[in-house]
Design a protein around this motif. Sequence first.
Motif, short mmCIF file in Angstrom:
data_model
loop_
_atom_site.label_atom_id
_atom_site.label_comp_id
_atom_site.label_asym_id
_atom_site.label_seq_id
_atom_site.Cartn_x
_atom_site.Cartn_y
_atom_site.Cartn_z
N ALA A 2 61.50 70.26 -24.27
CA ALA A 2 62.03 70.78 -23.01
C ALA A 2 61.18 71.92 -22.45
N PHE A 3 60.42 72.59 -23.32
CA PHE A 3 59.59 73.72 -22.90
C PHE A 3 58.12 73.35 -22.72
N ALA A 4 57.77 72.10 -22.94
CA ALA A 4 56.38 71.67 -22.77
C ALA A 4 55.99 71.81 -21.30
N MET A 5 54.81 72.40 -21.09
CA MET A 5 54.34 72.64 -19.73
C MET A 5 53.10 71.79 -19.44
N ARG A 6 52.69 71.79 -18.20
CA ARG A 6 51.51 71.05 -17.79
C ARG A 6 50.32 71.47 -18.66
N GLY A 7 49.64 70.48 -19.22
CA GLY A 7 48.50 70.74 -20.08
C GLY A 7 48.82 70.74 -21.56
N ASP A 8 50.11 70.73 -21.91
CA ASP A 8 50.49 70.66 -23.31
C ASP A 8 50.32 69.23 -23.82
N ALA A 9 50.49 69.06 -25.11
CA ALA A 9 50.39 67.74 -25.74
C ALA A 9 51.79 67.23 -26.08
N ALA A 10 51.96 65.93 -26.03
CA ALA A 10 53.25 65.31 -26.34
C ALA A 10 53.03 64.09 -27.21
N ALA A 11 53.90 63.90 -28.17
CA ALA A 11 53.88 62.68 -28.97
C ALA A 11 54.95 61.74 -28.44
N VAL A 12 54.59 60.47 -28.36
CA VAL A 12 55.52 59.41 -27.99
C VAL A 12 55.46 58.34 -29.06
N GLU A 13 56.51 57.57 -29.14
CA GLU A 13 56.50 56.47 -30.12
C GLU A 13 55.51 55.41 -29.68
N HIS A 14 54.78 54.87 -30.67
CA HIS A 14 53.82 53.81 -30.42
C HIS A 14 54.18 52.64 -31.34
N PRO A 15 54.27 51.42 -30.80
CA PRO A 15 54.73 50.30 -31.62
C PRO A 15 53.83 49.96 -32.81
N GLU A 16 52.53 50.25 -32.73
CA GLU A 16 51.61 49.90 -33.82
C GLU A 16 51.26 51.08 -34.71
N HIS A 17 51.21 52.29 -34.15
CA HIS A 17 50.69 53.45 -34.88
C HIS A 17 51.74 54.50 -35.22
N PRO B 122 57.15 58.28 -18.53
CA PRO B 122 58.06 59.35 -18.12
C PRO B 122 58.12 60.45 -19.17
N ARG B 123 58.34 61.65 -18.73
CA ARG B 123 58.46 62.79 -19.62
C ARG B 123 59.54 62.56 -20.68
N ALA B 124 60.56 61.80 -20.35
CA ALA B 124 61.65 61.53 -21.28
C ALA B 124 61.19 60.79 -22.54
N ALA B 125 59.99 60.18 -22.52
CA ALA B 125 59.47 59.49 -23.69
C ALA B 125 58.98 60.46 -24.77
N MET B 126 58.78 61.72 -24.41
CA MET B 126 58.26 62.73 -25.34
C MET B 126 59.27 63.00 -26.45
#
Length: 133
Positions: A81-96, A120-124
């Motif tokens: 919720a506090f991630a800002m522009r330029g930060d890094a985000a992890a999302v689920e990946h089906p293979e990795h 979408p940001r909601a994937a983070m």
Amino acid sequence: MMRDFEALDRFLAERARMPFAWGSAANDCISFYAAAARAMADHDPIEGLKWSSEIGAARVIRRLGGFEAAVSSRMTPVAPAFAMRGDAAAVEHPEHGLSLMLVEGETLVAPGERGLERHPRAAMIIAWTLPHG
């Protein structure tokens, strides 16, 4: 650490059509984020790390304790919720399992088969910020 968002915008425009490619000097999700961090903040979160293939990337990640531990050893975890522009985000990946993306604001961006892909940001599910200083 100051962030140059104009430099980030130029970087994203340059990479718009560059396809995903494995390698610390190529355009996989981690090298893409590292190049963005260098462009906007003159900070290299993968300094000293090298790989040229999917297997090589997996070895580096395993040696650093897994994906989350590897990124957390180079960047500061923050609540998504506090991630800002330029930060890094992890999302689920089906293979990795997880994949790293750049926070643009309401979207996340990373390289895909035909160039940049947005989610979408909601994937983070996890987020990190660059170290201060």
